[in-house]
Design a protein around this motif. Structure first.
Motif, PDB file in Angstrom:
ATOM      1  N   THR A 191      12.939  33.493 -25.200  1.00 13.45           N
ATOM      2  CA  THR A 191      13.329  33.870 -23.790  1.00 13.45           C
ATOM      3  C   THR A 191      11.318  34.427 -23.387  1.00 13.45           C
ATOM      4  OG1 THR A 191      13.773  36.516 -24.475  1.00 13.45           O
ATOM      5  CG2 THR A 191      15.588  34.649 -23.809  1.00 13.45           C
ATOM      6  N   TYR A 192      11.099  34.597 -22.328  1.00 11.01           N
ATOM      7  CA  TYR A 192       9.815  35.508 -21.906  1.00 11.01           C
ATOM      8  C   TYR A 192      10.033  36.787 -22.685  1.00 11.01           C
ATOM      9  CZ  TYR A 192       8.879  31.719 -18.453  1.00 11.01           C
ATOM     10  OH  TYR A 192       8.742  30.622 -17.897  1.00 11.01           O
ATOM     11  N   ARG A 193      11.372  37.476 -22.509  1.00 15.19           N
ATOM     12  CA  ARG A 193      11.569  39.089 -22.532  1.00 15.19           C
ATOM     13  C   ARG A 193      10.859  39.296 -23.892  1.00 15.19           C
ATOM     14  NH1 ARG A 193      12.921  43.410 -19.857  1.00 15.19           N
ATOM     15  NH2 ARG A 193      13.849  42.237 -18.801  1.00 15.19           N
ATOM     16  N   GLU A 194      11.346  38.177 -24.672  1.00 18.28           N
ATOM     17  CA  GLU A 194      11.374  38.164 -26.853  1.00 18.28           C
ATOM     18  C   GLU A 194       9.753  37.755 -27.140  1.00 18.28           C
ATOM     19  OE1 GLU A 194      15.538  36.117 -29.002  1.00 18.28           O
ATOM     20  OE2 GLU A 194      14.027  35.172 -27.723  1.00 18.28           O
ATOM     21  N   LEU A 195       9.386  37.261 -26.288  1.00 13.82           N
ATOM     22  CA  LEU A 195       7.827  36.600 -26.864  1.00 13.82           C
ATOM     23  C   LEU A 195       6.814  37.790 -26.118  1.00 13.82           C
ATOM     24  CD1 LEU A 195       7.348  33.189 -24.972  1.00 13.82           C
ATOM     25  CD2 LEU A 195       7.268  33.771 -27.476  1.00 13.82           C
ATOM     26  N   ALA A 196       7.384  38.123 -25.062  1.00 10.64           N
ATOM     27  CA  ALA A 196       6.921  39.084 -24.309  1.00 10.64           C
ATOM     28  C   ALA A 196       6.913  41.011 -25.739  1.00 10.64           C
ATOM     29  CB  ALA A 196       7.157  40.405 -23.200  1.00 10.64           C
ATOM     30  N   ALA A 197       8.308  40.910 -26.103  1.00  7.78           N
ATOM     31  CA  ALA A 197       8.147  41.838 -26.886  1.00  7.78           C
ATOM     32  C   ALA A 197       7.884  41.913 -28.272  1.00  7.78           C
ATOM     33  CB  ALA A 197       9.568  42.547 -27.666  1.00  7.78           C
ATOM     34  N   ARG A 198       6.780  40.562 -28.318  1.00  6.29           N
ATOM     35  CA  ARG A 198       6.378  40.297 -29.947  1.00  6.29           C
ATOM     36  C   ARG A 198       4.825  40.341 -30.130  1.00  6.29           C
ATOM     37  NH1 ARG A 198       9.480  35.154 -33.062  1.00  6.29           N
ATOM     38  NH2 ARG A 198      11.416  35.924 -33.177  1.00  6.29           N
ATOM     39  N   THR A 199       4.125  40.056 -28.702  1.00  7.67           N
ATOM     40  CA  THR A 199       3.333  40.085 -28.570  1.00  7.67           C
ATOM     41  C   THR A 199       2.639  41.803 -28.056  1.00  7.67           C
ATOM     42  OG1 THR A 199       3.045  39.246 -26.184  1.00  7.67           O
ATOM     43  CG2 THR A 199       2.690  37.782 -28.565  1.00  7.67           C
ATOM     44  N   GLY A 200       3.401  41.841 -27.122  1.00 13.10           N
ATOM     45  CA  GLY A 200       3.110  43.630 -26.084  1.00 13.10           C
ATOM     46  C   GLY A 200       2.570  42.827 -25.035  1.00 13.10           C
ATOM     47  N   TRP A 201       2.790  41.728 -24.412  1.00 13.64           N
ATOM     48  CA  TRP A 201       2.440  41.420 -23.307  1.00 13.64           C
ATOM     49  C   TRP A 201       3.273  41.593 -22.308  1.00 13.64           C
ATOM     50  CZ3 TRP A 201       0.583  35.643 -24.963  1.00 13.64           C
ATOM     51  CH2 TRP A 201       0.237  35.908 -26.776  1.00 13.64           C
ATOM     52  N   SER A 202       3.141  41.434 -20.748  1.00 11.71           N
ATOM     53  CA  SER A 202       4.406  41.924 -20.412  1.00 11.71           C
ATOM     54  C   SER A 202       5.232  40.794 -19.890  1.00 11.71           C
ATOM     55  CB  SER A 202       3.907  42.429 -18.172  1.00 11.71           C
ATOM     56  OG  SER A 202       2.711  40.969 -18.113  1.00 11.71           O
ATOM     57  N   THR A 203       5.881  40.152 -19.602  1.00 12.05           N
ATOM     58  CA  THR A 203       6.870  39.171 -19.745  1.00 12.05           C
ATOM     59  C   THR A 203       6.030  38.688 -18.064  1.00 12.05           C
ATOM     60  OG1 THR A 203       8.643  40.535 -18.059  1.00 12.05           O
ATOM     61  CG2 THR A 203       9.115  40.123 -19.912  1.00 12.05           C
ATOM     62  N   ALA A 204       5.549  38.918 -16.994  1.00 15.19           N
ATOM     63  CA  ALA A 204       4.694  38.297 -16.674  1.00 15.19           C
ATOM     64  C   ALA A 204       3.814  37.488 -16.871  1.00 15.19           C
ATOM     65  CB  ALA A 204       4.605  39.807 -14.841  1.00 15.19           C
ATOM     66  N   ALA A 205       3.407  38.260 -17.343  1.00 17.15           N
ATOM     67  CA  ALA A 205       2.067  37.612 -17.850  1.00 17.15           C
ATOM     68  C   ALA A 205       2.733  36.095 -19.065  1.00 17.15           C
ATOM     69  CB  ALA A 205       1.609  37.823 -18.515  1.00 17.15           C
ATOM     70  N   VAL A 206       3.283  36.441 -19.940  1.00 16.85           N
ATOM     71  CA  VAL A 206       4.323  35.220 -20.528  1.00 16.85           C
ATOM     72  C   VAL A 206       4.246  34.071 -19.424  1.00 16.85           C
ATOM     73  CG1 VAL A 206       6.064  34.189 -21.981  1.00 16.85           C
ATOM     74  CG2 VAL A 206       4.544  36.448 -22.458  1.00 16.85           C
ATOM     75  N   ALA A 207       5.223  34.538 -18.339  1.00 18.75           N
ATOM     76  CA  ALA A 207       5.393  33.572 -17.366  1.00 18.75           C
ATOM     77  C   ALA A 207       4.586  32.764 -16.641  1.00 18.75           C
ATOM     78  CB  ALA A 207       6.051  34.256 -16.207  1.00 18.75           C
ATOM     79  N   GLU A 208       3.754  33.654 -16.394  1.00 21.52           N
ATOM     80  CA  GLU A 208       1.825  32.890 -16.268  1.00 21.52           C
ATOM     81  C   GLU A 208       1.313  31.786 -16.938  1.00 21.52           C
ATOM     82  OE1 GLU A 208      -0.545  35.267 -13.578  1.00 21.52           O
ATOM     83  OE2 GLU A 208       0.556  35.793 -12.079  1.00 21.52           O
TER      84      GLU A 208
END
Length: 879
Positions: A47-64
């Protein structure tokens, strides 16, 4: 549920990236990689939230990144494809594809105006008339862009004393090279040496992000997160950023992009040594104009007379210390007296300088520019000179003739004449929307003059008239727009025994010719209104700060959430300082509602609970009802229908006992929404119809339109589509008249859904698209998630399941990021249907199971439809 068996990911054939040349192409490949990785790990997509947690990025950035709105920077791209399971060979191919997309993006020509594509910011101020000299510095700046493509951000720091022409140089050069930056130019005055507070990095980032179409709830709270989002928005773009009038390196550093395709020019009176040493900035030191260039500028500005008195021109240039700002002011003084010789005018200035130097014990090197200002102001008509002094007291950044009239106690016509005189003398400069601004040196000088020549009572009276004028115009504007609270009195009631007088309803301010003019005035003056509220609250006018908050509540509630936080926070402090419990409760409510709109639910809780406690201490049943209604709405959004209904029933009872029809209507509307979300549509219709009637009786058009919107949605779920469309069209018309953009977005979204139900998907897309544009303007991410889900359903109904996946994926990312659960369940439902249409039954099943879990937890009847879809999906396999 069984999963399709797959071998290890490195046994799969490489992805085909040969045709990737655009951001959407690249995003499609990334999503395919994500789906493949989900099948490999057998527990669903990351999920976007999982990717954000693993990278330290925001979920908004992952979505973009995954929806193709933003090109990931190289380092982030490498991390992302690694997390998504790309093999080493694929990582190399994908890196090449990313570079190809970046190069294509750099080569993309400037989009024509009106093309319908993402708007390109063109924020440079107008080029300076008669720009002269500075050839060496312009060449130095040109060198920044010469040679091969840079591997780091190119920064130039233009430093020099006040009035030396730093801004003029930066803006002139920026206009010369603007065509090299097809993605636009950003300009921001950091007000580093403004007499008021310099702009904080967090506020500067909010302004820059808004220029990049990131606003409201999409803007992170903390400065580090804002800086990261800003860098993300700039990634891959070719943009020029001009940061004018910086005070310190710390003010600038968070505003630097992270992509080498951007260039930055910073101007400052400070040498910004840290920016050079740590960030690789190239310094451009700006000294006084060389005498030949100063003389050339005067000749250009003064005209033919300068040719006949070359000695006087040179003397005048030296008397102005060869500072461009002083040269321009002096040239206007000369041009305004064509009958006097330049030698006579120069002698007069020289005499005045000698007198000022005798009084200047500190030997300020800027004494020359002060002398020029003094010389120019001395020869102004008395009324214009006083207007200049009083304008130095204005707490905002610009002003019109009505503000000037209020400060001086004159009429608009006289103030207009004075402003014209000051503009001709270069003591003011024009800003958009027929207004004026003032250089910070001039503003500081004007403020000094006001302190020396105006009594303390006179200064306070002028500021009081200005605050009254703003308050009066706000009152008129909100009444014209039907945004005034019908229950409020014209002034703020002091608490018992406080002895604080009411804010008088006088000070009419600017006349407004209809609702359109009222809307334009509020939109234009909003930055000044925030500054005025702050000044009022901290400088002895607490009643004005509280009243501005109360009057602007509904206007700010329509999409101006960042400004709402500023104005309501200042009002709370002002009300607390005077013991005004009603003012405190209302301001705390405004703070909580702003956080609620920005989907910061946890931050909304504390001010709302405090508002409720204050209202209870004050015995204000109507205010208690208002706060309980918002708390109920908050619980509903957090997926807790039981507590939501409890708060709303309390609110309804309190509002009824207080005889408050408008608040009863609002509580009923929200109760209807809770019922509708749980499938109880008939009771919801009753609540909404009663709410509309009560709002109409209370004269609350905004409340009536909101109830009609909800009524239309409930009737749609009862398959009364034609009736639903009628209610929604009426609501939309009212929202448009009121200029309430959030209401328009809601009504348009629901109209889109109605037309989907009427099997008119193309008409639905028109409504959804308009709603999406409004959501992005006001940064209402909750409604944006709903609209994107609607677009996904429309795409699937017209046979475009891949496009539906894109829309539902973006909706899911937003809804997960802000913690709104129902749009998440709807997005999973849409993704399940779309993946089924694409033939990926395993992924379809995973999404439908997530949707079922979400709807079941919410107690929604939509769970039944998802359960049937799952049964239909598994039946063939079980057979």
């Amino acid at each position: 549920m069984p999963h399709r068996s797959t071998g290890p990911v490195f046994d799969l054939p490489p992805l085909d990236v040969s045709g990737v040349s655009t951001l959407p192409d690249l995003a499609t490949v990334l999503r395919a990689l994500r789906r493949r990785h989900a099948r490999q790990r057998r527990d669903g997509e990351l999920t976007y939230r999982e990717l954000a947690a693993r990278t330290g990025w925001s979920t908004a950035a992952v979505a973009e990144y995954l929806t193709g709105r933003t090109l990931p920077p190289t380092d982030r791209f490498d991390i992302l494809v690694g997390l998504l399971g790309a093999t080493p060979v694929e990582q190399g191919m994908l890196a090449t594809a990313r570079d190809r997309v970046a190069e294509q993006h750099r080569r993309t020509p400037r989009r024509p105006a009106g093309s319908g594509q993402r708007s390109v910011p063109r924020q440079l101020p107008a080029d300076v008339f008669g720009f002269t000299g500075r050839g060496e510095q312009l060449a130095h700046l040109d060198d920044m862009l010469a040679g091969p493509a840079p591997t780091a951000v190119v920064i130039s720091a233009v430093s020099g004393t006040a009035g030396v022409g730093k801004t003029a140089l930066a803006v002139h050069w920026a206009h010369r090279v603007a065509d090299r930056f097809p993605d636009g130019q950003l300009y921001l005055n950091l007000r580093g040496y403004d007499p008021e507070q310099p702009m904080r990095p967090t506020d500067a980032l909010a302004r820059l992000l808004a220029s990049l179409r990131v606003t409201g709830a999409e803007i992170p709270v903390d400065v580090e997160d804002r800086a990261a989002r800003y860098r993300t928005q700039l990634a891959g773009r070719r943009m020029l950023i001009v940061l004018d009038n910086a005070a310190t390196v710390e003010q600038v550093r968070p505003l630097l992009p992270g992509t080498p395709s951007c260039a930055v020019v910073v101007t400052s009176r400070d040498r910004l040594a840290g920016l050079v040493a740590r960030d690789g900035a190239r310094r451009v030191d700006l000294d006084l104009l060389p005498l030949p260039d100063a003389v050339a500028l005067l000749r250009q500005l003064v005209g033919a007379r300068a040719e006949t008195e070359p000695g006087a021109v040179a003397t005048l240039a030296n008397l102005c210390a060869r500072l461009p700002l002083a040269l321009r002011v002096a040239a206007e003084r000369a041009a305004a007296h064509p009958d006097a010789t330049l030698a006579e005018l120069t002698a007069e200035l020289a005499d005045r300088q000698r007198r000022l130097e005798l009084m200047d014990a500190d030997g300020d090197p800027r004494a020359a520019v002060t002398a020029v200002f003094s010389w120019s102001v001395q020869h102004l008509p008395a009324s214009a000179a006083r207007t200049f002094r009083m304008l130095g007291l204005h707490p905002g950044t610009d002003f019109d003739e009505y503000a000037a009239a209020a400060l001086t106690g004159t009429g608009p016509a006289a103030a207009r004449d004075d402003l014209a005189v000051l503009a001709r003398a270069h003591l003011l400069h024009p800003v958009p929307t027929a207004r004026h601004g003032m250089h910070d040196l001039l503003r500081g000088y004007a403020s000094q003059l006001a302190g020396a020549h105006e009594s303390e009572d006179g200064r306070r009276a002028g500021l009081g008239r200005l605050l009254d004028a703003y308050l009066g115009t706000v009152r008129s504007a909100t009444e014209l727009l039907d945004l005034a609270d019908p229950r409020r009195r014209s002034g703020v009631e002091p608490p018992a025994g406080a002895g604080r007088p009411l804010v008088e309803p006088g000070g009419a301010g600017r006349p407004l010719d209809g609702a359109g003019a009222a809307r334009r005035w509020l939109d234009t003056e909003l930055p000044n209104l925030a500054a005025v509220a702050t000044h009022a609250g901290t400088s002895g006018w607490p009643g004005h700060a509280v009243e501005l908050s109360a009057l602007l509540y509904r206007y700010l509630d329509g999409g101006h959430y960042a400004e709402a936080l500023t104005i309501h926070s200042q009002a709370y402090q002002a009300a607390e300082s005077t013991g005004d419990q009603t003012g405190q409760a209302h301001a705390l409510l405004g703070i909580g509602v702003a956080h609620l709109h920005m989907c910061r639910y946890e931050r909304a809780v504390d001010p709302l609970r405090r508002a409720l406690a204050v209202a209870r201490r004050a015995g204000d049943r109507s205010q208690q009802a208002r706060v309980l209604t918002v708390l109920g709405n908050l619980e509903r959004l957090r997926g807790r229908p039981g507590p939501a209904a409890g708060h709303l029933r309390q609110a309804l009872e309190l509002a009824g006992s207080a005889g408050d029809d408008a608040q009863q209507a609002l509580a009923l509307s929200n109760l209807g929404t809770v019922d509708a979300q749980q499938g109880r549509y008939e009771p919801a219709v009753e609540h909404f119809a009663r709410a509309a009637a009560l709002s109409r009786r209370a004269g609350n058009r905004l409340g009536e339109a909101t109830a009609l919107t909800n009524l239309g949605l409930a009737e749609q779920r009862l398959s009364r589509h034609r009736s639903a469309a009628g209610h929604l069209e009426r609501a939309l018309a009212v929202f448009r008249q009121l200029g309430h953009r959030q209401g328009q977005a809601n009504a348009l979204d629901n109209l889109g859904s109605v037309h989907l139900s009427l099997d008119q998907p193309h008409r639905a897309v028109e409504y959804f698209t308009e709603a999406l544009g409004l959501c992005r303007e006001i940064a209402d991410r909750e409604v944006q998630a709903w609209v994107l889900n609607g677009l996904g359903e429309a795409a699937r109904s017209t046979g475009r399941p891949a496009e539906a996946v894109t829309h539902h994926t973006e909706a899911l990312g937003i809804a997960a990021d802000i913690g709104v659960r129902e749009p998440q369940a709807r997005a999973h439902t849409g993704l399940g249907h779309a993946h089924r249409d694409l033939g990926d039954l395993d992924l379809a099943r995973q999404h439908l199971e997530l949707a079922l879990a979400g709807y079941t937890e919410l107690g929604s009847l939509d769970a039944q439809q998802v359960r049937r879809a799952l049964a239909a999906l598994t039946a063939p396999a079980d057979g």
